[in-house]
Scaffold this motif. Structure first.
Motif, PDB file in Angstrom:
ATOM      1  N   ALA A  22       0.831  -1.207   0.000  1.00 51.80           N
ATOM      2  CA  ALA A  22       0.000   0.000   0.000  1.00 51.80           C
ATOM      3  C   ALA A  22       0.866   1.257   0.000  1.00 51.80           C
ATOM      4  O   ALA A  22       0.608   2.200  -0.754  1.00 51.80           O
ATOM      5  CB  ALA A  22      -0.936  -0.015   1.205  1.00 51.80           C
ATOM      6  N   VAL A  23       1.898   1.275   0.839  1.00 53.28           N
ATOM      7  CA  VAL A  23       2.803   2.433   0.877  1.00 53.28           C
ATOM      8  C   VAL A  23       3.492   2.594  -0.473  1.00 53.28           C
ATOM      9  O   VAL A  23       3.636   3.716  -0.981  1.00 53.28           O
ATOM     10  CB  VAL A  23       3.831   2.302   2.027  1.00 53.28           C
ATOM     11  CG1 VAL A  23       4.890   3.399   1.938  1.00 53.28           C
ATOM     12  CG2 VAL A  23       3.126   2.355   3.379  1.00 53.28           C
ATOM     13  N   ALA A  24       3.904   1.491  -1.081  1.00 50.18           N
ATOM     14  CA  ALA A  24       4.545   1.560  -2.400  1.00 50.18           C
ATOM     15  C   ALA A  24       3.598   2.166  -3.431  1.00 50.18           C
ATOM     16  O   ALA A  24       4.016   3.007  -4.244  1.00 50.18           O
ATOM     17  CB  ALA A  24       5.005   0.174  -2.849  1.00 50.18           C
ATOM     18  N   LEU A  25       2.339   1.769  -3.402  1.00 55.33           N
ATOM     19  CA  LEU A  25       1.370   2.309  -4.360  1.00 55.33           C
ATOM     20  C   LEU A  25       1.142   3.810  -4.145  1.00 55.33           C
ATOM     21  O   LEU A  25       1.117   4.586  -5.099  1.00 55.33           O
ATOM     22  CB  LEU A  25       0.041   1.556  -4.263  1.00 55.33           C
ATOM     23  CG  LEU A  25       0.043   0.145  -4.824  1.00 55.33           C
ATOM     24  CD1 LEU A  25      -1.240  -0.580  -4.435  1.00 55.33           C
ATOM     25  CD2 LEU A  25       0.211   0.159  -6.334  1.00 55.33           C
ATOM     26  N   VAL A  26       0.977   4.206  -2.885  1.00 54.02           N
ATOM     27  CA  VAL A  26       0.746   5.624  -2.584  1.00 54.02           C
ATOM     28  C   VAL A  26       1.972   6.454  -2.954  1.00 54.02           C
ATOM     29  O   VAL A  26       1.861   7.503  -3.602  1.00 54.02           O
ATOM     30  CB  VAL A  26       0.359   5.820  -1.099  1.00 54.02           C
ATOM     31  CG1 VAL A  26       0.315   7.296  -0.733  1.00 54.02           C
ATOM     32  CG2 VAL A  26      -0.984   5.153  -0.799  1.00 54.02           C
ATOM     33  N   ILE A  30       2.309   9.402  -5.838  1.00 50.03           N
ATOM     34  CA  ILE A  30       2.838  10.751  -5.581  1.00 50.03           C
ATOM     35  C   ILE A  30       3.977  11.045  -6.553  1.00 50.03           C
ATOM     36  O   ILE A  30       4.028  12.123  -7.154  1.00 50.03           O
ATOM     37  CB  ILE A  30       3.330  10.875  -4.123  1.00 50.03           C
ATOM     38  CG1 ILE A  30       2.149  10.803  -3.165  1.00 50.03           C
ATOM     39  CG2 ILE A  30       4.124  12.167  -3.929  1.00 50.03           C
ATOM     40  CD1 ILE A  30       2.553  10.598  -1.716  1.00 50.03           C
ATOM     41  N   GLN A  31       4.873  10.080  -6.717  1.00 49.41           N
ATOM     42  CA  GLN A  31       6.025  10.261  -7.600  1.00 49.41           C
ATOM     43  C   GLN A  31       5.583  10.539  -9.037  1.00 49.41           C
ATOM     44  O   GLN A  31       6.193  11.344  -9.735  1.00 49.41           O
ATOM     45  CB  GLN A  31       6.892   9.002  -7.537  1.00 49.41           C
ATOM     46  CG  GLN A  31       8.188   9.098  -8.272  1.00 49.41           C
ATOM     47  CD  GLN A  31       9.057   7.886  -7.999  1.00 49.41           C
ATOM     48  OE1 GLN A  31       9.786   7.871  -7.022  1.00 49.41           O
ATOM     49  NE2 GLN A  31       8.961   6.877  -8.831  1.00 49.41           N
ATOM     50  N   ARG A  32       4.518   9.883  -9.483  1.00 49.18           N
ATOM     51  CA  ARG A  32       4.047  10.043 -10.864  1.00 49.18           C
ATOM     52  C   ARG A  32       3.196  11.295 -11.069  1.00 49.18           C
ATOM     53  O   ARG A  32       3.210  11.886 -12.135  1.00 49.18           O
ATOM     54  CB  ARG A  32       3.208   8.822 -11.296  1.00 49.18           C
ATOM     55  CG  ARG A  32       4.009   7.578 -11.525  1.00 49.18           C
ATOM     56  CD  ARG A  32       3.154   6.404 -12.007  1.00 49.18           C
ATOM     57  NE  ARG A  32       2.309   5.875 -10.927  1.00 49.18           N
ATOM     58  CZ  ARG A  32       0.981   5.923 -10.901  1.00 49.18           C
ATOM     59  NH1 ARG A  32       0.314   6.474 -11.868  1.00 49.18           N
ATOM     60  NH2 ARG A  32       0.314   5.419  -9.884  1.00 49.18           N
ATOM     61  N   GLU A  33       2.441  11.701 -10.046  1.00 53.59           N
ATOM     62  CA  GLU A  33       1.421  12.730 -10.229  1.00 53.59           C
ATOM     63  C   GLU A  33       1.777  14.108  -9.698  1.00 53.59           C
ATOM     64  O   GLU A  33       1.216  15.099 -10.145  1.00 53.59           O
ATOM     65  CB  GLU A  33       0.104  12.274  -9.568  1.00 53.59           C
ATOM     66  CG  GLU A  33      -0.457  10.978 -10.112  1.00 53.59           C
ATOM     67  CD  GLU A  33      -0.985  11.090 -11.533  1.00 53.59           C
ATOM     68  OE1 GLU A  33      -1.443  12.182 -11.920  1.00 53.59           O
ATOM     69  OE2 GLU A  33      -0.918  10.084 -12.260  1.00 53.59           O
ATOM     70  N   THR A  59       3.613  -1.045 -10.158  1.00 56.35           N
ATOM     71  CA  THR A  59       2.524  -0.135  -9.839  1.00 56.35           C
ATOM     72  C   THR A  59       2.132   0.640 -11.072  1.00 56.35           C
ATOM     73  O   THR A  59       2.735   0.525 -12.117  1.00 56.35           O
ATOM     74  CB  THR A  59       2.951   0.835  -8.719  1.00 56.35           C
ATOM     75  OG1 THR A  59       4.102   1.534  -9.163  1.00 56.35           O
ATOM     76  CG2 THR A  59       3.262   0.113  -7.427  1.00 56.35           C
ATOM     77  N   GLY A  60       1.114   1.431 -10.924  1.00 58.22           N
ATOM     78  CA  GLY A  60       0.717   2.302 -12.024  1.00 58.22           C
ATOM     79  C   GLY A  60      -0.496   1.809 -12.784  1.00 58.22           C
ATOM     80  O   GLY A  60      -0.709   2.193 -13.915  1.00 58.22           O
TER      81      GLY A  60
END
Length: 135
Positions: A22-26, A30-33, A59-60
Motif C-alpha cells: 500500500a505504501v509503495a502504491l501511494v 505521488i512520484q508520478r502525479e 505499480t501504475g
C-alpha cells in the motif's frame, strides 16, 4: 523504511506485507502525479519511500480487472475521481476497504509531513485534485 510500513500497518490494521504494498502504491502515485520539484524534495528527505517503491510490486494501474473497475463508480464520490480513482482501485485490489485506504493515505502523508515539512506536502496535495483529504 520499516518505520512507515509499521505505522501504516498498525493504523490501518494491515499485515506488514500488505502495508508495504500500500505504501509503495501511494508513494509511486505521488512520484508520478505530483510536481517534480516537490517529489524530488520529498524523496531526498524520505529516501525510504523511494526504496519502498523500488522494492514493491509493479505499480501504475496494471492488473485492475473488469469487476474492480466497476466498483470504481461507487468509490468516485469518496476518492475525488481522476488519478485517485486508479490508486483506489489498486489499493482495493490489495483487499483494503475505503476506511483502510483513507487511513493508509493519511499515515503516509503524516509521515511525509514530518520528514519533508508542510510546504512540500502542501504543494503535493494542492497539485492533485482530491488529495487534500489525506493530508
Amino acid at each position: 523504511m520499516d518505520n512507515v510500513i509499521a505505522r501504516v500497518a498498525k493504523a490501518a490494521n494491515l499485515s506488514p506485507e500488505v502495508a508495504r504494498k500500500a505504501v509503495a502504491l501511494v508513494a509511486d502515485f505521488i512520484q508520478r502525479e505530483a510536481p517534480e520539484d516537490a517529489v524530488k524534495e520529498l524523496m531526498e528527505k524520505a529516501p525510504e519511500l523511494h526504496a519502498i517503491i523500488a522494492s514493491g510490486a509493479p505499480t501504475g494501474g496494471e492488473g485492475m480487472g473488469f469487476g474492480l473497475k466497476g466498483l470504481m463508480g461507487v468509490a468516485a464520490g469518496v476518492m475525488g475521481g481522476g488519478g485517485l480513482m486508479s490508486l483506489a482501485g489498486e489499493l482495493m485490489g490489495l483487499g483494503l476497504s475505503m476506511d483502510q485506504i483513507q487511513t493508509a493515505g493519511k499515515e503516509v502523508f503524516a509521515y511525509a509531513r514530518e520528514v519533508a515539512g508542510d510546504q512540500t506536502v502542501g504543494e503535493i496535495a494542492a497539485s492533485i485534485p482530491g488529495l487534500s483529504q489525506f493530508t
